[in-house]
Design an enzyme around this catalytic site. Sequence first.
Site, PDB file in Angstrom:
ATOM      1  N   ARG A 178       0.830  -1.197   0.000  1.00 47.73           N
ATOM      2  CA  ARG A 178       0.000   0.000   0.000  1.00 47.73           C
ATOM      3  C   ARG A 178       0.866   1.249   0.000  1.00 47.73           C
ATOM      4  O   ARG A 178       1.915   1.297   0.627  1.00 47.73           O
ATOM      5  CB  ARG A 178      -0.890   0.028   1.248  1.00 47.73           C
ATOM      6  CG  ARG A 178      -1.772  -1.168   1.425  1.00 47.73           C
ATOM      7  CD  ARG A 178      -2.914  -1.260   0.483  1.00 47.73           C
ATOM      8  NE  ARG A 178      -3.737  -0.079   0.434  1.00 47.73           N
ATOM      9  CZ  ARG A 178      -4.904  -0.019  -0.220  1.00 47.73           C
ATOM     10  NH1 ARG A 178      -5.359  -1.080  -0.862  1.00 47.73           N
ATOM     11  NH2 ARG A 178      -5.598   1.078  -0.246  1.00 47.73           N
ATOM     12  N   VAL A 179       0.383   2.249  -0.675  1.00 47.36           N
ATOM     13  CA  VAL A 179       1.081   3.534  -0.649  1.00 47.36           C
ATOM     14  C   VAL A 179       0.288   4.558   0.166  1.00 47.36           C
ATOM     15  O   VAL A 179       0.683   5.698   0.290  1.00 47.36           O
ATOM     16  CB  VAL A 179       1.345   4.086  -2.064  1.00 47.36           C
ATOM     17  CG1 VAL A 179       2.327   3.187  -2.801  1.00 47.36           C
ATOM     18  CG2 VAL A 179       0.053   4.201  -2.864  1.00 47.36           C
ATOM     19  N   ASP A 180      -0.847   4.131   0.728  1.00 46.56           N
ATOM     20  CA  ASP A 180      -1.620   5.046   1.565  1.00 46.56           C
ATOM     21  C   ASP A 180      -1.489   4.627   3.035  1.00 46.56           C
ATOM     22  O   ASP A 180      -0.695   3.762   3.366  1.00 46.56           O
ATOM     23  CB  ASP A 180      -3.093   5.052   1.124  1.00 46.56           C
ATOM     24  CG  ASP A 180      -3.667   3.640   1.047  1.00 46.56           C
ATOM     25  OD1 ASP A 180      -3.015   2.688   1.526  1.00 46.56           O
ATOM     26  OD2 ASP A 180      -4.774   3.493   0.501  1.00 46.56           O
ATOM     27  N   ASP A 181      -2.283   5.221   3.907  1.00 49.82           N
ATOM     28  CA  ASP A 181      -2.168   4.899   5.323  1.00 49.82           C
ATOM     29  C   ASP A 181      -2.993   3.680   5.688  1.00 49.82           C
ATOM     30  O   ASP A 181      -3.804   3.693   6.604  1.00 49.82           O
ATOM     31  CB  ASP A 181      -2.595   6.101   6.178  1.00 49.82           C
ATOM     32  CG  ASP A 181      -1.519   7.158   6.154  1.00 49.82           C
ATOM     33  OD1 ASP A 181      -0.333   6.779   6.078  1.00 49.82           O
ATOM     34  OD2 ASP A 181      -1.847   8.355   6.195  1.00 49.82           O
TER      35      ASP A 181
END
Length: 695
Positions: A563-566
């Site tokens: 994932r590149v998000d939180d």
Amino acid sequence: SSDKLRHVESMSQLPSGAGKISGINAVVLGESLAAEENDLIFPSPEFSANALVSSPKQYQEMYERSIKDPSGFWSEIAETFYWKEKWNPSEVCSENLDVTKGPVQISWFKGGKTNICYNAVDRNIESGNGDKIAMYWEGNEPGQDAKLTYSELLEKVCQLSNYLKSVGVGKGDAVIIYLPMLLELPIAMLACARIGAVHSVKVVFAGFSADSLAQRIVDCKPKLVITCNAVKRGAKPILLKDIVDAALVESEKNGVSVGLCLTYENQSAMKREDTKWQAERDVWWQDVVTKFSTKCDVEWVDAEDPLFLLYTSGSTGKPKGVLHTSGGYMLYTATTFKYAFDYKPTDIYWCTADCGWITGHSYVTYGPLLNGATVLIFEGTPNYPDSGRCWDIVDKYNVSIFYTAPTLVRSLMRDGTEYVTCYSRKSLRVLGSVGEPINPSAWRWFYNIVGDSRCPISDTWWQTETGGFMITPLPGAWPQKPGSATFPFFGVQPVIVDEKGQEIEGECSGYLCIKKSWPGAFRTLYGDHERYETTYFKPFAGYYFTGDGCSRDKDGYHWLTGRVDDVINVSGHRIGTAEVESALVSHPQCAEAAVVGVEHEVKGQGIYAFVTLVDGVPYSAELRKSLIMTVRNQIGAFAAPDKIHWAPGLPKTRSGKIMRRILRKIAARQLDELGDTSTLADPGVVEQLIALSDC
Ligand code: 6R9
């Protein structure tokens, strides 16, 4: 090395056309195989010869057709299902994925009327497979088992459908299902689908997750909740009904009252006399459902009518209700199942996922049954009574397709190969992996030890939102690379974009997006189309943004990088950092919390929480426990932090933003990579945090 030899050997047996992928020849010429990228593992010639797609060339032809003529490609597949009314041929697919051009909208097979339950159950009986086993059930205790033929399954589904209708559940009504892996769980899903009701399954976990159940009840306002009194996980009983009771009190406070709770008596876990009961609201499944007729007419629904809602974590705020519709989802789960596992009618298929996850929706219930497959449903846990349980089950039922998650592979790998090798496993033919990137060493163990180096692994990349597989090996077509999900499924156009949303070609890494829709795509977030657009379509105009990073190697293989998000991926379960933080700060002694993911040997990622206490409250082991309990209770056991790091202060910018980048480095103990800390409001907090690392 022998590995290398294997490549060279199998090269001569490579199906024609494979040589076209650049890089394969390099392997044969004996270049270094150090990098995973150069490691090609071929399906055996016998496997390929019998496979539905048996060469890269055949894949390429089918793939190209699916991209050039998606309407034609998917219509042909749709024809193989039963439709009460045919779709409008000019509206096979209508879509707008570009927010700058108007509202995002996706529809497939508009005007068509069908029913997924009819196609998954009745249709198999009509084609002469009524006596075929639809589902085997293996209980928590070895020796506890059951089975249902397709005809028996239909009867059970119809009885429940009739009951649901009798209490006023109809087309478009929501039903929350909170059941463990009993046969009643897929039965309940199918019964809802049969009458056009919208199911929302909540996964059962050890731990008291009444709040998250209440959140879902308040969001979708179900006509009733279907549950059971208790379930045993390993040696421990979980009192599900108590959790539902608490959730119903909680939702009542938030203005949503549910007047009916259909409760299955799960006798092996708890007797009905011991179950807390509210006579005006609660009803025993065994008392009412069995009184209804075993025949129930199908409610024909529009292809675009909602089928189910499944809640999943986002990077912020409350869980998102991912909405899937009937027609496209039906085709997509069936087709992906068939090709990615190279399904044969003689297969016995086992997916270890719980039905409460998307994997259980698409690849325990719908995809396999739509193919008339025999599915194994397992109630227990893979290490009870010991770590050989999975292989015991594989041998007992002659499982031929085994689909699981990397976290399970890693945990069994840690327990030792002797638990595996003392079972025969000769029935296995295809293995599968899902939920997170599978690291090459786990891949190899799965391939060499579990599959005796003869079963291809389908490492399927997809999401709750995508409904079905997006990037996946077709086991007979491609040589595999350990850790790569390989190539897109038919009709899927993955692109890798840079920060500016420009597509990058060739060997590269960046953000993974999808161009154009596919039939299994979700259509909206329930009740919040704006959030749907903002989260998925605004980051890169014109594309669906997956939230994942990806790189593509010189041979065109895809490597998902996480994932590149939180969002943290713990054992394949998505958890928003914001969700855990808000649970922590709800604790009266917690002033502030920041949560990051950290590498974890078994779970892939673990949850690492920095916690600032209310002024004057001392640190203690008890407080740590009570913080963890708060998270368990509010979200579930899987979201419990692995580490609580006491934080007198958090690193913030002058505008008050927490710099998670720094926290991630502290959590990973990469102290020499902290980077620039000069923009912090108080750079001193970093030292303080480091000093408290081992407290
Ligand atoms: C099916 C499912 C989706 C996220 C996804 C990605 C990760 C899933 C993967 C994988 C690498 C795979 N993910 N499968 N990453 N390789 N084979 O897991 O759905 O719970 O919505 O999670 O899981 O990060 O974005 P969901």
